[in-house]
Design a protein around this motif. Structure first.
Motif, PDB file in Angstrom:
ATOM      1  N   VAL A   1      -3.944  21.046   1.646  1.00 16.17           N
ATOM      2  CA  VAL A   1      -2.838  21.091   2.600  1.00 16.17           C
ATOM      3  C   VAL A   1      -3.274  20.451   3.912  1.00 16.17           C
ATOM      4  O   VAL A   1      -4.292  20.816   4.486  1.00 16.17           O
ATOM      5  CB  VAL A   1      -2.377  22.544   2.835  1.00 16.17           C
ATOM      6  CG1 VAL A   1      -1.258  22.589   3.871  1.00 16.17           C
ATOM      7  CG2 VAL A   1      -1.920  23.173   1.522  1.00 16.17           C
TER       8      VAL A   1
ATOM      9  N   GLY B   1       4.495  25.163  -0.459  1.00 14.14           N
ATOM     10  CA  GLY B   1       3.156  25.656  -0.162  1.00 14.14           C
ATOM     11  C   GLY B   1       2.257  25.774  -1.376  1.00 14.14           C
ATOM     12  O   GLY B   1       2.669  25.549  -2.517  1.00 14.14           O
TER      13      GLY B   1
ATOM     14  N   LYS C   1       3.478  20.868   7.467  1.00 16.77           N
ATOM     15  CA  LYS C   1       2.366  20.781   6.522  1.00 16.77           C
ATOM     16  C   LYS C   1       2.816  20.053   5.259  1.00 16.77           C
ATOM     17  O   LYS C   1       3.998  20.069   4.915  1.00 16.77           O
ATOM     18  CB  LYS C   1       1.856  22.177   6.163  1.00 16.77           C
ATOM     19  CG  LYS C   1       1.244  22.906   7.343  1.00 16.77           C
ATOM     20  CD  LYS C   1       0.742  24.259   6.939  1.00 16.77           C
ATOM     21  CE  LYS C   1       1.799  25.273   7.276  1.00 16.77           C
ATOM     22  NZ  LYS C   1       1.397  26.644   7.033  1.00 16.77           N
ATOM     23  N   ASP C   2       1.867  19.435   4.567  1.00 17.22           N
ATOM     24  CA  ASP C   2       2.151  18.699   3.343  1.00 17.22           C
ATOM     25  C   ASP C   2       0.935  18.785   2.433  1.00 17.22           C
ATOM     26  O   ASP C   2      -0.194  18.577   2.882  1.00 17.22           O
ATOM     27  CB  ASP C   2       2.453  17.235   3.683  1.00 17.22           C
ATOM     28  CG  ASP C   2       2.851  16.403   2.488  1.00 17.22           C
ATOM     29  OD1 ASP C   2       3.088  16.966   1.391  1.00 17.22           O
ATOM     30  OD2 ASP C   2       2.929  15.169   2.632  1.00 17.22           O
ATOM     31  N   ALA C   3       1.174  19.112   1.176  1.00 21.43           N
ATOM     32  CA  ALA C   3       0.080  19.168   0.206  1.00 21.43           C
ATOM     33  C   ALA C   3      -0.108  17.835  -0.518  1.00 21.43           C
ATOM     34  O   ALA C   3      -0.991  17.699  -1.353  1.00 21.43           O
ATOM     35  CB  ALA C   3       0.304  20.296  -0.794  1.00 21.43           C
TER      36      ALA C   3
ATOM     37  N   THR D   1      -1.962  19.224   7.874  1.00 22.34           N
ATOM     38  CA  THR D   1      -0.976  19.503   8.905  1.00 22.34           C
ATOM     39  C   THR D   1      -0.794  18.271   9.777  1.00 22.34           C
ATOM     40  O   THR D   1      -1.773  17.657  10.190  1.00 22.34           O
ATOM     41  CB  THR D   1      -1.438  20.688   9.786  1.00 22.34           C
ATOM     42  OG1 THR D   1      -1.651  21.830   8.957  1.00 22.34           O
ATOM     43  CG2 THR D   1      -0.402  21.028  10.847  1.00 22.34           C
TER      44      THR D   1
ATOM     45  N   THR E   1       3.483  17.106  -4.710  1.00 21.82           N
ATOM     46  CA  THR E   1       3.674  18.522  -4.431  1.00 21.82           C
ATOM     47  C   THR E   1       4.869  18.732  -3.513  1.00 21.82           C
ATOM     48  O   THR E   1       5.284  17.846  -2.777  1.00 21.82           O
ATOM     49  CB  THR E   1       2.416  19.135  -3.773  1.00 21.82           C
ATOM     50  OG1 THR E   1       2.203  18.514  -2.511  1.00 21.82           O
ATOM     51  CG2 THR E   1       1.199  18.961  -4.663  1.00 21.82           C
TER      52      THR E   1
END
Length: 148
Positions: free
Chosen positions: A36, A137, A60-62, A38, A134
């Motif tokens: 993850v 979360g 946020k990004d996975a 940010t 994805t």
């Protein structure tokens, strides 16, 4: 003191369309665990102290992760079916237990898969890479401590 490190052999990577009924992704050779990240948005203004840029936390990004597998017709069919789904697929990766654990850590997330068969040469094994975009979360559950 003994090291608490361990090898990947024995891990499982599973997928589900409903988050309840899980099925192994066949012939996995790697694990699927997103990192993850940010975003940070610049918030510098004319009165920022000492001429330094200022930032605030953003979204946020996975990201996109790759899962390496051996190609099988059943595995490819599974992934094509998942790719055709409208909703994101559920994924669960369970690590083997560390020496200090009786059960391994578990990572759960959702994403949209894109399977791609690949081969390197005439004598090599046919592989498949699954790129997973994805969404949302990533949940981590620590494995049970040994003796607990």
């Amino acid at each position: 003191m003994m090291s608490d490190q361990f090898i990947l052999y024995g891990a499982t990577v599973e997928r589900s369309t409903d988050g309840t009924t899980w099925e192994d992704i066949p012939e996995c050779k790697s694990i699927a665990v997103p990192a993850v990240e940010t975003d940070y948005q610049e918030a510098t203004s004319l009165d920022s102290p000492d001429g330094f840029k200022e930032y605030v936390k953003g979204l946020k990004d996975a990201g996109v992760i790759s899962l390496s597998c051996g190609y099988t017709p059943a595995g490819y069919e599974q992934q094509l079916s998942d790719q055709a789904e409208t909703a994101a697929i559920y994924y669960r990766t369970t690590l083997p237990p560390a020496p200090s654990q009786s059960s391994g850590d578990v990572f759960e997330f959702r994403g949209f898969p894109t399977p791609q068969p690949e081969g390197s040469d005439v004598g090599g094994i046919v592989g498949m890479t699954i790129s997973i975009r994805t969404t949302g979360g990533v949940d981590w559950t620590r494995g049970t401590a040994a003796g607990a």
